[in-house]
Design a protein around this motif. Structure first.
Motif, PDB file in Angstrom:
ATOM      1  N   ILE A 195      -3.943  15.197  -6.437  1.00  0.00           N
ATOM      2  CA  ILE A 195      -4.106  13.757  -6.236  1.00  0.00           C
ATOM      3  C   ILE A 195      -4.179  13.113  -7.611  1.00  0.00           C
ATOM      4  N   ILE A 196      -3.272  12.161  -7.858  1.00  0.00           N
ATOM      5  CA  ILE A 196      -3.160  11.542  -9.183  1.00  0.00           C
ATOM      6  C   ILE A 196      -4.030  10.285  -9.228  1.00  0.00           C
ATOM      7  N   PRO A 197      -5.054  10.247 -10.094  1.00  0.00           N
ATOM      8  CA  PRO A 197      -5.990   9.114 -10.120  1.00  0.00           C
ATOM      9  C   PRO A 197      -5.327   7.748 -10.296  1.00  0.00           C
ATOM     10  N   ASN A 198      -4.285   7.652 -11.145  1.00  0.00           N
ATOM     11  CA  ASN A 198      -3.695   6.328 -11.381  1.00  0.00           C
ATOM     12  C   ASN A 198      -2.794   5.851 -10.243  1.00  0.00           C
ATOM     13  N   LYS A 199      -2.678   6.655  -9.195  1.00  0.00           N
ATOM     14  CA  LYS A 199      -1.906   6.244  -8.021  1.00  0.00           C
ATOM     15  C   LYS A 199      -2.819   5.935  -6.825  1.00  0.00           C
ATOM     16  N   LEU A 200      -4.135   5.913  -7.067  1.00  0.00           N
ATOM     17  CA  LEU A 200      -5.079   5.619  -5.994  1.00  0.00           C
ATOM     18  C   LEU A 200      -5.121   4.126  -5.681  1.00  0.00           C
ATOM     19  N   SER A 201      -5.488   3.794  -4.440  1.00  0.00           N
ATOM     20  CA  SER A 201      -5.856   2.422  -4.082  1.00  0.00           C
ATOM     21  C   SER A 201      -7.381   2.340  -4.100  1.00  0.00           C
ATOM     22  N   TYR A 202      -7.935   1.139  -3.796  1.00  0.00           N
ATOM     23  CA  TYR A 202      -9.384   0.973  -3.854  1.00  0.00           C
ATOM     24  C   TYR A 202      -9.877   0.077  -2.721  1.00  0.00           C
ATOM     25  N   VAL A 203     -11.126   0.335  -2.307  1.00  0.00           N
ATOM     26  CA  VAL A 203     -11.818  -0.539  -1.354  1.00  0.00           C
ATOM     27  C   VAL A 203     -13.195  -0.852  -1.930  1.00  0.00           C
ATOM     28  N   ASP A 204     -13.832  -1.893  -1.389  1.00  0.00           N
ATOM     29  CA  ASP A 204     -15.174  -2.218  -1.900  1.00  0.00           C
ATOM     30  C   ASP A 204     -16.215  -1.288  -1.282  1.00  0.00           C
ATOM     31  N   GLU A 205     -17.403  -1.280  -1.873  1.00  0.00           N
ATOM     32  CA  GLU A 205     -18.469  -0.361  -1.468  1.00  0.00           C
ATOM     33  C   GLU A 205     -18.881  -0.573  -0.017  1.00  0.00           C
ATOM     34  N   GLU A 206     -18.973  -1.810   0.418  1.00  0.00           N
ATOM     35  CA  GLU A 206     -19.400  -2.086   1.797  1.00  0.00           C
ATOM     36  C   GLU A 206     -18.392  -1.547   2.809  1.00  0.00           C
TER      37      GLU A 206
END
Length: 432
Positions: free
Chosen positions: A247-258
């Motif tokens: 899994i390549i870190p710079n190809k990740l998406s993101y969501v908020d903590e909640e």
């Protein structure tokens, strides 16, 4: 003055005509399975086309009884395929003679050159450009499952200089890709060797215990797709972040903590979870969750396999990548436009289970062999990557020159190209 400059000055000094792909291509026929009674056909699915090498890696044989609903389009030698589902994955290739008259998925736009106007390779090199994929990105539809229609693809305009000019440019670009093709063929052979070796080393007789995958897991569940993503926050893994089994870190998406702790709480990831794609063109792709990306979550196209203690995640992942799993999926997934592997099928997958020390020994052997084939920092892949970047630079340079009608290759650049060709010939001679 180079031959290319001479041709430009003689044949199109004021620039090249622009035509759409629709104007440059011919119609493609579909197979009529109901009336077909011939031999099995090779089926080119989206997952058949390697995103980096842009060639067909493997296919499955189909007939009128087993053909998925998307197995429709009859391809010919020199057709260009472009994956229109998740098009920014850049699944494109040219059909070699070995796949003439075979079948491809309707997930591809098939571009068959009208050779009175344009060379097949002229289309191929143009759809590889930065400009083309910028156009694709602007015209794809859908957020979670983006796609572009064949009509939109064929509305793309490209420069179409006289055939002599096309031929010279294609010749130059092919000179850059020649060694890449040779290296790729060698790498493909090594990968096939590795797969054969892996499948054999993971084959056991009946003296070894065989179990259901679900019997050695504490969790097998699907991820959950969030309503929206953020620019930073908690890691969110999609299949696009996979590079082989990493899994390549710079190809990740993101969501908020909640979102991570509430809406997505049932699919939070842990270190050494195995992720496997269970839907779509990339079905069967696997990766192991590293500690570095945690906390993390994943979407519904991926299943989370969490092993009970006393089992090697990498050993199980190798089994999921093996021919054993491929045959299991072929048997259980049939005739679907959108193939899916459900959780019951995952639970029921039968695997050989030697003692943990044997699992770990096999993993060490397979890790070492795989590194030779896939590590981008050493060996053939690194050289292929370097050659590919060189090709991309000159491809965009030469195809931009065709748009303006004035050569951008100076005599010095031409001399450098000749020197590189001489170096490559010397390298090959030394290797032989």
């Amino acid at each position: 003055m180079s031959r290319l400059d001479e041709l430009i000055e003689k044949l199109c000094p004021d620039g090249a005509e622009f035509l759409t792909l629709q104007e440059c291509t011919q119609k493609v026929k579909n197979i009529k399975w109901k009336s077909y009674s011939g031999n099995d056909k090779k089926y080119i699915d989206l997952s058949s086309v390697d995103r980096d090498l842009h060639c067909i890696m493997e296919t499955q044989n189909i007939n009128s009884d087993s053909a998925p609903s998307r197995a429709q389009q009859i391809v010919q030698t020199d057709d260009i395929l472009l994956g229109t589902t998740r098009p920014m994955l850049k699944r494109y290739c040219m059909i070699p003679e070995t796949y003439d008259n075979e079948i491809c998925s309707t997930g591809f736009c098939v571009l068959r050159a009208n050779t009175e106007i344009v060379l097949p390779k002229w289309i191929y090199h143009n759809i590889a450009t930065t400009d083309f994929f910028a156009y694709v990105e602007q015209n794809q539809k859908g957020a979670s499952y983006p796609a572009i229609s064949d009509a939109s693809v064929k509305a793309f305009s490209l420069p179409v200089p006289p055939l002599e000019v096309q031929c010279e440019i294609v010749h130059i670009l092919d000179s850059f890709t020649l060694l890449t093709a040779e290296l790729t063929a060698e790498l493909t052979a090594r990968k096939k060797q590795y797969e054969y070796y892996r499948d054999n080393i993971l084959t056991f007789d009946t003296t070894i215990k065989h179990v259901r995958l679900g019997d050695i897991c504490s969790v097998i569940t699907k991820g959950t797709t969030p309503k929206s993503y953020t620019k930073t926050g908690v890691s969110f893994v999609k299949t696009e972040a996979f590079d082989g089994a990493k899994i390549i870190p710079n190809k990740l998406s993101y969501v908020d903590e909640e979102t991570h702790t509430t809406f997505l709480k049932r699919s939070m990831l842990e270190e050494n979870d195995i992720l496997i794609t269970i839907a779509g063109a990339t079905i069967g792709k696997c990766a192991i969750v590293p500690k570095e990306i945690l906390p993390a979550n994943t979407n519904q196209a991926l299943a989370i396999i969490r092993l009970a203690k006393g089992n090697s995640p990498k050993y199980v992942m190798y089994l999921l990548q093996s021919d054993l799993m491929k045959r299991y999926m072929q048997k259980n997934i049939k005739g679907s436009a959108q193939p899916n592997l459900n959780l019951k099928q995952l639970n029921d997958f039968i695997i050989p289970l030697p003692p943990l020390n044997v699992q770990e020994r096999l993993v060490r052997v397979l890790d070492n062999f795989e590194a030779i084939c896939t590590d981008l920092n050493i060996g053939l892949p690194a050289e292929i990557e370097a050659r590919q970047k060189q090709y991309e630079y000159y491809r965009d340079l030469l195809l931009t020159f065709a748009e303006t009608g004035s050569t951008l290759m100076t005599d010095r650049q031409t001399d450098r190209q000749t020197d590189r060709q001489t170096d490559r010939q010397t390298d090959r001679a030394e290797r032989n």
